[in-house]
Design a protein around this motif. Structure first.
Motif: not given
Length: 277
Positions: A70-78, A100-110
């Motif tokens: 839900a956080l991701d869908d609302n645009g609040w995770l990246d 969660i770590i994999d998801r955060l890193r998959a979005s291009g962030g570090r």
């Protein structure tokens, strides 16, 4: 905060409705310093279990997965600058942290990954179920940029003695070299009547020693790990923490909000002479 940039911190740990431990310690402390904290509770309790009465239960991993979605869908995770883990009561909660770590890193962030390996302490020893402790050691610790174990946790993670300063440095250095991380040992072996922190990388070791207070409330380690997760240097984190401890001695809980005007403006702690090994 001496020009330090405020951070957005995603935190996965325990939560209590009364008092200050887990997220209920790290969250308010970070917010008092101006950081934004997104909190995911692995267990919800009425209060720290050291009190005579306590009620609560673990938060199911499937519910936490849905919350992350839900956080991701609302645009609040990246856009989080950091991800911080504390109390993870089961292997499934450890696996959630890894996802969660994999998801955060998959979005291009570090994002900075700070793992507070909440496993146990002296003299009680291991108080996390052993399967969860093993999962944390084998699957989550290798992903951390920074680890904040206490002396017991350092010894358990490495299988090495950590009862003296040189032993603690050697054990921490082994972790740092294995995973390319910084290891900050809380309450390391120190002279009588002193405590502090030991920060070790693959090449250097730095120690801070501070007076050991009596009647310190629970939650100090959670606050410290949260401050480190936000990106604060160890000296600044210890400066804030020392002032908060001094303002909370003898109180039933950390006085995070009541004394924020003082501890948030504290000067950095003075390190011992720099050591290289």
């Amino acid at each position: 905060m001496r020009g330090f940039r405020m951070s957005r911190v995603l935190a996965l740990s325990s939560w209590v409705s009364y008092g200050h431990v887990g997220l209920s310690a790290a969250g308010p402390a970070l917010q008092a310093l101006g950081h934004t904290v997104t909190q995911l509770p692995t267990i919800v309790l009425s209060n720290h279990p050291g009190w005579p009465h306590v009620s609560g239960r673990q938060v199911p991993v499937e519910q936490l997965d849905a919350m992350v979605g839900a956080l991701d869908d609302n645009g609040w995770l990246d856009g989080h600058d950091a991800f911080f883990t504390g109390y993870l009561p089961s292997p499934d909660h450890v696996d959630l942290a890894v996802r969660i770590i994999d998801r955060l890193r998959a979005s291009g962030g570090r994002p900075r990954i700070t793992v507070d390996p909440v496993l146990g302490d002296d003299p009680k020893g291991l108080y996390l179920p052993e399967p969860a402790a093993i999962a944390l050691r084998d699957r989550l610790v290798p992903l951390a940029d920074t680890l904040t174990p206490n002396r017991f946790e350092l010894g358990w993670l490495t299988g090495l003695p950590a009862d003296t300063g040189p032993q603690a440095i050697d054990a921490a250095r082994g972790l740092a070299r294995a995973y390319g991380s910084q290891v900050i040992v809380t309450s390391p072996p120190s002279p009588f009547g002193r405590t502090g922190a030991l920060a070790v990388t693959a090449r250097t070791a730095q120690r801070w020693t501070l007076p050991l207070g009596q009647g310190v409330p629970h939650g100090v380690g959670d606050v410290f790990a949260g401050l480190i997760a936000s990106g604060l240097p160890v000296a600044e984190a210890l400066g804030h923490l020392s002032a908060l401890i001094a303002a909370s001695l003898g109180a039933p809980h950390l006085r995070i909000a009541e004394t924020a005007a003082g501890w948030t403006g504290a000067a950095p702690a003075t390190p011992d002479p720099i050591q290289e090994f």
